[in-house]
Design an enzyme around this catalytic site. Sequence first.
Site: not given
Length: 274
Positions: A33, A181
């Site tokens: 992110h 991830m």
Amino acid sequence: MRAYSSYKDIIKLVNKVDSVGLVPTMGSLHDGHLSLIRRALSENKKVIVSIYVNPLQFDNNDELKKYPRDIKNDLQKLETMSDILAYVPNDNEIYQKDEKKKKYNFGQFTKIMEGKMRPGHFDGVATVVEKLLKMFNPSNAYFGEKDFQQLILIKALVKEQKLKVNIIGCKTIREDDGLAMSSRNKLLNSTDRESASNIIRLLKKAKQLYKSSTLEETKINILKDALMIDNLNLEYFEILDTSKLSGFLEQEEEIRAFIACKVGNIRLIDNITI
Ligand code: PAF
């Protein structure tokens, strides 16, 4: 960074800004992110990071309940970044009481892989993303390639709704051992975490095999290999030309291998170009 629970407060601050980026997330922010957010900051004057666990995209209540949430930690990660507006709505801000997901028809590509395994999931994603895009009218919105089918779905949504936003796909960020991830990774226990590191190994093996074998041979080899991995249950393994994923979009021809599996109880997906 400042956090807001009402979109109207954010709009007041950005309506005269000429380039606004949007990074929609469900929180539990990780380096994947943060890389989307950094890219958005480098390409826009202000960046809105939405943090909202969207109930309409979950397959069932259990999945929704166990989705990791850590809003305090999320806001801490954004704290030192200037030009970030964190949007942290509650359910009433996003949905009317008992509002249902919209039904979309983006054709066959929403019926394969994730669309097939998680019926209704893409309608739930598109419902919330359409709302966020219409609320903020950003110049650019950023999504990770790990959820490649979702990325294509959002491009199709933008085209269908004639929205003026650029949808920007960003490379998957990986742990040192190659595991993509994902907020769900923190739900893996240590044995399952080790098994999960095989996901990228299977994808890379497919890339090697596909150079010299047929599609069928490659798939059979990967299926056999996956069976040998402790606690890893393959849901699907596909090799597809992504330009054929959606008839709605002109995409460059690109072959990708896609995988979805459960490691222990945790569902993980990944893909690479091959
Ligand atoms: O990829 C996600 O985290 C979610 O599907 C999204 C795009 C934020 C919509 O809830």
